[in-house]
Design a protein around this motif. Sequence first.
Motif, mmCIF file in Angstrom:
data_model
loop_
_atom_site.group_PDB
_atom_site.id
_atom_site.type_symbol
_atom_site.label_atom_id
_atom_site.label_comp_id
_atom_site.label_asym_id
_atom_site.label_seq_id
_atom_site.Cartn_x
_atom_site.Cartn_y
_atom_site.Cartn_z
ATOM 1 N N UNK A 98 0.811 -1.214 0.000
ATOM 2 C CA UNK A 98 0.000 0.000 0.000
ATOM 3 C C UNK A 98 0.848 1.270 0.000
ATOM 4 N N UNK A 99 2.093 1.152 0.412
ATOM 5 C CA UNK A 99 2.960 2.332 0.463
ATOM 6 C C UNK A 99 3.504 2.696 -0.915
ATOM 7 N N UNK A 100 3.929 1.663 -1.666
ATOM 8 C CA UNK A 100 4.606 1.928 -2.937
ATOM 9 C C UNK A 100 3.778 1.565 -4.163
ATOM 10 N N UNK A 101 2.555 1.067 -3.982
ATOM 11 C CA UNK A 101 1.656 0.887 -5.104
ATOM 12 C C UNK A 101 2.001 -0.250 -6.031
ATOM 13 N N UNK A 102 2.591 -1.317 -5.499
ATOM 14 C CA UNK A 102 2.927 -2.494 -6.303
ATOM 15 C C UNK A 102 2.472 -3.746 -5.564
ATOM 16 N N UNK A 103 2.579 -4.874 -6.226
ATOM 17 C CA UNK A 103 2.279 -6.156 -5.588
ATOM 18 C C UNK A 103 3.560 -6.715 -4.987
ATOM 19 N N UNK A 137 -4.509 0.842 -1.495
ATOM 20 C CA UNK A 137 -4.277 0.048 -2.693
ATOM 21 C C UNK A 137 -4.598 0.895 -3.915
ATOM 22 N N UNK A 138 -3.774 0.748 -4.952
ATOM 23 C CA UNK A 138 -3.997 1.493 -6.187
ATOM 24 C C UNK A 138 -4.507 0.547 -7.275
ATOM 25 N N UNK A 163 -3.605 -1.219 -13.077
ATOM 26 C CA UNK A 163 -3.758 -1.045 -14.529
ATOM 27 C C UNK A 163 -3.979 0.412 -14.931
ATOM 28 N N UNK A 164 -4.033 1.301 -13.952
ATOM 29 C CA UNK A 164 -4.217 2.715 -14.222
ATOM 30 C C UNK A 164 -2.971 3.250 -14.942
ATOM 31 N N UNK A 165 -3.107 3.792 -16.149
ATOM 32 C CA UNK A 165 -1.935 4.285 -16.894
ATOM 33 C C UNK A 165 -1.110 5.306 -16.114
ATOM 34 N N UNK A 166 -1.775 6.140 -15.313
ATOM 35 C CA UNK A 166 -1.047 7.138 -14.532
ATOM 36 C C UNK A 166 -0.190 6.471 -13.461
#
Length: 522
Positions: free
Chosen positions: A118-123, A321-322, A325-328
Motif C-alpha cells: 500500500x505504500x509503494x503501489x505495487x504487488x 491500494x492502487x 492497470x491505471x496508466x497514470x
Amino acid sequence: MKHLKFSLLLGLLSCIFSCNTQQSAFYQASVTINTNAPSKTYNPMIFGGFIEHFGKQIYGGVFDPGSLLSDENGFRTDVIEALNELKVPVIRWPGGCFVDGYHWMNGVGNNRQSTDDIRWGVIEPNTFGTHEFIELCRLLDAEPYICHNGLADVQEMSDWIQYSNATEGELAEMRKKNGDLNPLSVQIWSVGNEREGRDYIHKVRDAGSAMKEMDSSIMVTCSGTHGGSNIDPYLFESAGKYLDYISVHEYWIENWQKHSTPSYMSCMMLSEKPESYIKRVINQIQTAETEGHIKKGQIKIAFDEWNLRSWHHPGFQRFEKVDYDDPEIIKLIKARDKSLNPSIYNLSDALFAASFLNSCIRNTDYVSMANIAPLVNQTGPIYVHPNGIVKRTHFHTIAMYVNELEEYFSKAEINAEKLSDGKDSVSVIDAIATVDKKGENWSISLVNRHPSDNIDCKVTIGDEQLNGIYRAKILTGESTNTYNDIEHPNRVIPRDVELKFTKGVVKLPPHSLTIVHVKGDF
C-alpha cells in the motif's frame, strides 16, 4: 579520444605522485595530526547498508531467482561478491516506508501469498522474507537489523522477536518447521520507521518494554529525527530507558517528487552538512543525559539511512491500494527508474560519501552505526542489471575506507582555504587520520574538493613533517562528472600510486580522494 584524455590524466598524476622535481614548500591547506591525544576506536558498523522492498533493490537486485547469475537460493552471486568487497557489517531491512504496510507472517513458510504494497503501489510477492534476509546476512557475515512495522501492535512486534530468537515456544517451533532449527539471533530491532508524535512515543515505550522482556539481549532503536527535524525531548523522557540507539535519516538532495541533478559544486557545498546534523543530534542526546532521562553513553546514533541523493518516487508514498492497470500509476512507477541512470553518480557522490564517513569517525563517541540507503540499485553504490553489475563511484569510496583505513582514529586539525559557490563555502580539504593499535602505522584520508585545481597540502604527524615517497591509493576521474556505466565500468576506480611529500607538502589532484599509508618510522 576519451581514452587518450584519461591516459594523459594518469600521466599527469604519475608525475604529481612520484617525479623527483623540486616541490614548493608553499601550501594551501594543512593537516596536523595530534599524536599526544588518545586514539579511539571507531565502530565499523558505520559502513553498514540498508535495503528496502522498493524498485529493484531486492527483486532484481540482491535476489533474482531464475537469473543465470543467481545461486540455487536466488541470490545474485556477483552482487554478493561485490558486497563482500565492502565487508558490509550490518544490514537494515525491510524498510523504510515499505514497512508501514508489512506484516512479517506474510513472508515466512511455504504457502506465501502475494499482498498489496500500500505504500509503494505495487504487488509484493513475499518470496523474500525473514529467512531469506537472514540468509543474505549469513552470506555477507553481516549483522541483521530488522525494522518493525510502526503501525503494528506490540504483540506483532514481540511475536517476530520470539519467532526469530526464541529456543522454544509456539513461534520458535514454527521457525524450526520453516527450516531454521536454531535461533536467527537478530540483535538489533527498530520500533517503526520515520514516525513521530506522542502516540508513537508511547508505542516505542510499550514495544521497547515488551521486546526486551521477550529477549533482554537485543538492542532497540526508534525514529529520532529525519529530514533535519529535532528529536522530541519527550521521547527520551518516556521511552529513553528502553533505547540503545536513536535513528537518524537524511538525504541531502531530495529527489522524492521532483528529480534533479545538481552541479558538482552544489554537491560539495552540502558536504559539511552531515557533521552539523550529527553534532545537533549529539547535543540533544547530551541534554537528555544531563536532565537524567537517560544514562550517559547509553544511547548511540544509528544513522541508518543516508545518501547524498534520495531515490525518486513521484506520486508516492500512499496508504491505500492502487489500480495497478491505471496508466497514470504505471507511469509514476516507471519514473522511479530515473534513479538508475548511471550518469548521475559521479565524483560528487564519491567525495560526499568520504565526507559523510569522516563525520561519523570524528564523532565516534556517539555515532555507532550508519547504513547507506540503499545498498543496491536506485541511488546505491551498486547498480545491478540482468547481465552483471556496475560499481558506482561511491562504491569505491566505501571500499577504500573499509579496506585501507586503520582501526583507530586520531584527532587531526585541518586548516584550509575555502571553496565557494555563490554565498556558500566549505573547506577545500577534508581529512581523517587513522592508526593501528601500536600507534605506528597510519592511514590518512585526504579529500580535495576543488573541481579543477591541485591543492598543496602539508601533512604533519606529531612534530614530524612527511618527507619522501609513500604508498597511496587515489580515486579520481577525468572530470567531476565522470561516472561508471555498463560500457565503461572502470572510468572511476581506485589506483595504487606512490605519493611524494617534500617538507610535509603533497600535491593533491582536483576532485579526488587519496588514502596515504605511512608505515613505522616515518
